[in-house]
Design a protein around this motif. Structure first.
Motif, PDB file in Angstrom:
ATOM      1  N   MET A   1      49.512   9.606  16.887  1.00 17.92           N
ATOM      2  CA  MET A   1      50.684  10.155  17.670  1.00 17.92           C
ATOM      3  C   MET A   1      50.466  10.000  19.198  1.00 17.92           C
ATOM      4  SD  MET A   1      52.611  11.651  15.593  1.00 17.92           S
ATOM      5  CE  MET A   1      53.024  12.682  14.586  1.00 17.92           C
ATOM      6  N   ASP A   2      49.610   9.291  19.666  1.00 23.60           N
ATOM      7  CA  ASP A   2      49.507   8.902  21.025  1.00 23.60           C
ATOM      8  C   ASP A   2      50.865   8.385  21.845  1.00 23.60           C
ATOM      9  OD1 ASP A   2      47.007  10.195  21.282  1.00 23.60           O
ATOM     10  OD2 ASP A   2      46.177   8.384  21.045  1.00 23.60           O
ATOM     11  N   ARG A   3      51.291   7.347  20.758  1.00 19.30           N
ATOM     12  CA  ARG A   3      52.486   6.688  21.206  1.00 19.30           C
ATOM     13  C   ARG A   3      53.684   7.853  21.294  1.00 19.30           C
ATOM     14  NH1 ARG A   3      54.815   2.380  17.248  1.00 19.30           N
ATOM     15  NH2 ARG A   3      57.141   2.312  18.082  1.00 19.30           N
ATOM     16  N   LEU A   4      53.898   8.638  20.433  1.00 18.97           N
ATOM     17  CA  LEU A   4      54.793   9.506  20.271  1.00 18.97           C
ATOM     18  C   LEU A   4      54.585  10.398  21.380  1.00 18.97           C
ATOM     19  CD1 LEU A   4      57.090  10.974  19.167  1.00 18.97           C
ATOM     20  CD2 LEU A   4      55.744  12.266  17.703  1.00 18.97           C
ATOM     21  N   GLU A   5      53.595  11.055  21.839  1.00 19.02           N
ATOM     22  CA  GLU A   5      53.396  11.766  23.158  1.00 19.02           C
ATOM     23  C   GLU A   5      53.722  11.084  24.458  1.00 19.02           C
ATOM     24  OE1 GLU A   5      49.237  12.821  23.197  1.00 19.02           O
ATOM     25  OE2 GLU A   5      49.454  13.942  21.277  1.00 19.02           O
ATOM     26  N   ASN A   6      53.530   9.766  24.469  1.00 19.67           N
ATOM     27  CA  ASN A   6      53.910   9.050  25.606  1.00 19.67           C
ATOM     28  C   ASN A   6      55.331   8.814  25.743  1.00 19.67           C
ATOM     29  OD1 ASN A   6      51.361   8.432  26.771  1.00 19.67           O
ATOM     30  ND2 ASN A   6      51.206   6.519  25.452  1.00 19.67           N
ATOM     31  N   ILE A   7      56.195   8.761  24.466  1.00 19.56           N
ATOM     32  CA  ILE A   7      57.551   8.523  24.568  1.00 19.56           C
ATOM     33  C   ILE A   7      58.113   9.995  24.956  1.00 19.56           C
ATOM     34  CG2 ILE A   7      59.567   8.508  22.906  1.00 19.56           C
ATOM     35  CD1 ILE A   7      58.029   6.459  21.389  1.00 19.56           C
ATOM     36  N   LEU A   8      57.563  11.076  24.351  1.00 22.61           N
ATOM     37  CA  LEU A   8      58.047  12.369  24.711  1.00 22.61           C
ATOM     38  C   LEU A   8      57.804  12.724  26.322  1.00 22.61           C
ATOM     39  CD1 LEU A   8      56.743  14.431  21.326  1.00 22.61           C
ATOM     40  CD2 LEU A   8      58.951  13.815  22.084  1.00 22.61           C
ATOM     41  N   LEU A   9      56.791  12.522  26.799  1.00 24.84           N
ATOM     42  CA  LEU A   9      56.382  12.398  28.109  1.00 24.84           C
ATOM     43  C   LEU A   9      57.366  11.757  28.979  1.00 24.84           C
ATOM     44  CD1 LEU A   9      52.469  12.599  28.211  1.00 24.84           C
ATOM     45  CD2 LEU A   9      53.800  14.576  28.695  1.00 24.84           C
ATOM     46  N   ASN A  11      60.350  10.940  28.408  1.00 22.29           N
ATOM     47  CA  ASN A  11      61.701  11.611  28.382  1.00 22.29           C
ATOM     48  C   ASN A  11      61.863  12.962  28.381  1.00 22.29           C
ATOM     49  OD1 ASN A  11      63.418   8.954  27.550  1.00 22.29           O
ATOM     50  ND2 ASN A  11      61.758   9.034  26.049  1.00 22.29           N
ATOM     51  N   ASN A  12      60.888  13.648  28.876  1.00 19.83           N
ATOM     52  CA  ASN A  12      60.908  14.840  29.051  1.00 19.83           C
ATOM     53  C   ASN A  12      61.123  16.073  28.071  1.00 19.83           C
ATOM     54  OD1 ASN A  12      60.034  14.710  32.161  1.00 19.83           O
ATOM     55  ND2 ASN A  12      62.084  14.333  32.474  1.00 19.83           N
ATOM     56  N   LEU A  13      60.645  15.483  26.998  1.00 23.22           N
ATOM     57  CA  LEU A  13      60.850  16.262  25.497  1.00 23.22           C
ATOM     58  C   LEU A  13      59.605  16.742  24.944  1.00 23.22           C
ATOM     59  CD1 LEU A  13      63.326  13.460  24.022  1.00 23.22           C
ATOM     60  CD2 LEU A  13      63.746  15.627  24.872  1.00 23.22           C
ATOM     61  N   GLU A  14      58.628  16.692  25.569  1.00 15.44           N
ATOM     62  CA  GLU A  14      57.448  17.323  25.040  1.00 15.44           C
ATOM     63  C   GLU A  14      57.470  18.777  24.550  1.00 15.44           C
ATOM     64  OE1 GLU A  14      52.404  16.882  25.511  1.00 15.44           O
ATOM     65  OE2 GLU A  14      53.572  17.117  27.205  1.00 15.44           O
ATOM     66  N   GLU A  15      58.251  19.550  25.687  1.00 14.03           N
ATOM     67  CA  GLU A  15      58.265  20.907  25.352  1.00 14.03           C
ATOM     68  C   GLU A  15      59.150  21.283  24.195  1.00 14.03           C
ATOM     69  OE1 GLU A  15      58.788  24.213  28.144  1.00 14.03           O
ATOM     70  OE2 GLU A  15      57.722  22.658  29.521  1.00 14.03           O
ATOM     71  N   SER A  16      60.313  20.548  24.020  1.00 14.64           N
ATOM     72  CA  SER A  16      61.124  20.399  22.986  1.00 14.64           C
ATOM     73  C   SER A  16      60.630  20.124  21.645  1.00 14.64           C
ATOM     74  CB  SER A  16      62.474  19.716  23.366  1.00 14.64           C
ATOM     75  OG  SER A  16      63.060  19.801  24.619  1.00 14.64           O
ATOM     76  N   PHE A  17      59.999  19.074  21.501  1.00 15.39           N
ATOM     77  CA  PHE A  17      59.480  18.415  20.493  1.00 15.39           C
ATOM     78  C   PHE A  17      58.355  19.606  19.658  1.00 15.39           C
ATOM     79  CE2 PHE A  17      56.268  15.809  17.817  1.00 15.39           C
ATOM     80  CZ  PHE A  17      57.239  15.424  17.064  1.00 15.39           C
ATOM     81  N   ASN A  18      57.693  20.369  20.480  1.00 13.11           N
ATOM     82  CA  ASN A  18      56.814  21.496  20.325  1.00 13.11           C
ATOM     83  C   ASN A  18      57.639  22.583  19.675  1.00 13.11           C
ATOM     84  OD1 ASN A  18      54.519  20.106  20.618  1.00 13.11           O
ATOM     85  ND2 ASN A  18      54.320  20.871  23.159  1.00 13.11           N
ATOM     86  N   LEU A  19      58.944  22.816  20.022  1.00 18.63           N
ATOM     87  CA  LEU A  19      59.477  23.780  19.393  1.00 18.63           C
ATOM     88  C   LEU A  19      59.900  23.533  18.065  1.00 18.63           C
ATOM     89  CD1 LEU A  19      61.877  24.881  22.373  1.00 18.63           C
ATOM     90  CD2 LEU A  19      59.923  25.963  21.483  1.00 18.63           C
ATOM     91  N   GLY A  29      57.853  11.727  13.114  1.00 19.87           N
ATOM     92  CA  GLY A  29      57.004  10.774  13.428  1.00 19.87           C
ATOM     93  C   GLY A  29      56.914   9.647  12.536  1.00 19.87           C
ATOM     94  N   LEU A  30      56.863  10.189  11.371  1.00 17.11           N
ATOM     95  CA  LEU A  30      56.959   9.234  10.303  1.00 17.11           C
ATOM     96  C   LEU A  30      57.996   8.288  10.200  1.00 17.11           C
ATOM     97  CD1 LEU A  30      55.641  11.476   6.912  1.00 17.11           C
ATOM     98  CD2 LEU A  30      54.250   9.602   8.241  1.00 17.11           C
ATOM     99  N   TYR A  31      59.118   8.606  10.255  1.00 17.52           N
ATOM    100  CA  TYR A  31      60.419   7.877  10.546  1.00 17.52           C
ATOM    101  C   TYR A  31      60.278   6.890  11.582  1.00 17.52           C
ATOM    102  CZ  TYR A  31      65.062   6.214   9.868  1.00 17.52           C
ATOM    103  OH  TYR A  31      66.218   5.590   9.593  1.00 17.52           O
ATOM    104  N   TYR A  32      60.326   7.419  12.748  1.00 15.24           N
ATOM    105  CA  TYR A  32      60.233   6.414  13.869  1.00 15.24           C
ATOM    106  C   TYR A  32      59.065   5.738  14.491  1.00 15.24           C
ATOM    107  CZ  TYR A  32      64.997   8.298  14.432  1.00 15.24           C
ATOM    108  OH  TYR A  32      66.401   8.868  14.114  1.00 15.24           O
ATOM    109  N   LEU A  33      57.958   6.475  14.160  1.00 17.57           N
ATOM    110  CA  LEU A  33      56.581   5.704  14.577  1.00 17.57           C
ATOM    111  C   LEU A  33      55.948   5.061  13.517  1.00 17.57           C
ATOM    112  CD1 LEU A  33      55.408   8.307  16.774  1.00 17.57           C
ATOM    113  CD2 LEU A  33      56.566   6.428  17.480  1.00 17.57           C
ATOM    114  N   GLU A  34      55.963   5.347  12.158  1.00 15.93           N
ATOM    115  CA  GLU A  34      55.060   4.638  11.204  1.00 15.93           C
ATOM    116  C   GLU A  34      56.095   3.910  10.320  1.00 15.93           C
ATOM    117  OE1 GLU A  34      51.980   5.288  11.048  1.00 15.93           O
ATOM    118  OE2 GLU A  34      51.975   6.508  12.546  1.00 15.93           O
TER     119      GLU A  34
END
Length: 69
Positions: A1-9, A11-19, A29-34
């Protein structure tokens, strides 16, 4: 999920993703990263493909909504 975290950071979406729910985060994550297709994700969660598609789209809409606020 490191790649996802980088994308979220980036695009300033990290907080939104955690909601999102844990399941929603996993599906995105499964659909877009895997590279899983909805049918494979549905089999994993024992739900219909349509349900996975709806959950994924709802999660993306929430991300867009939070980004615009």
């Amino acid at each position: 999920m490191d790649r996802l975290e980088n994308i979220l950071l980036n695009n300033n979406l990290e907080e939104s993703f955690n909601l999102l729910t844990k399941r929603g985060r996993e599906i995105i994550g499964l659909y877009y990263l895997e590279g899983y297709i909805d049918k494979a994700i549905a089999f994993r969660y024992k739900v219909t493909r349509e349900n996975i598609c709806k959950l994924r789209k709802n999660g993306l809409n929430k991300l867009k909504k939070y980004k615009n606020t």
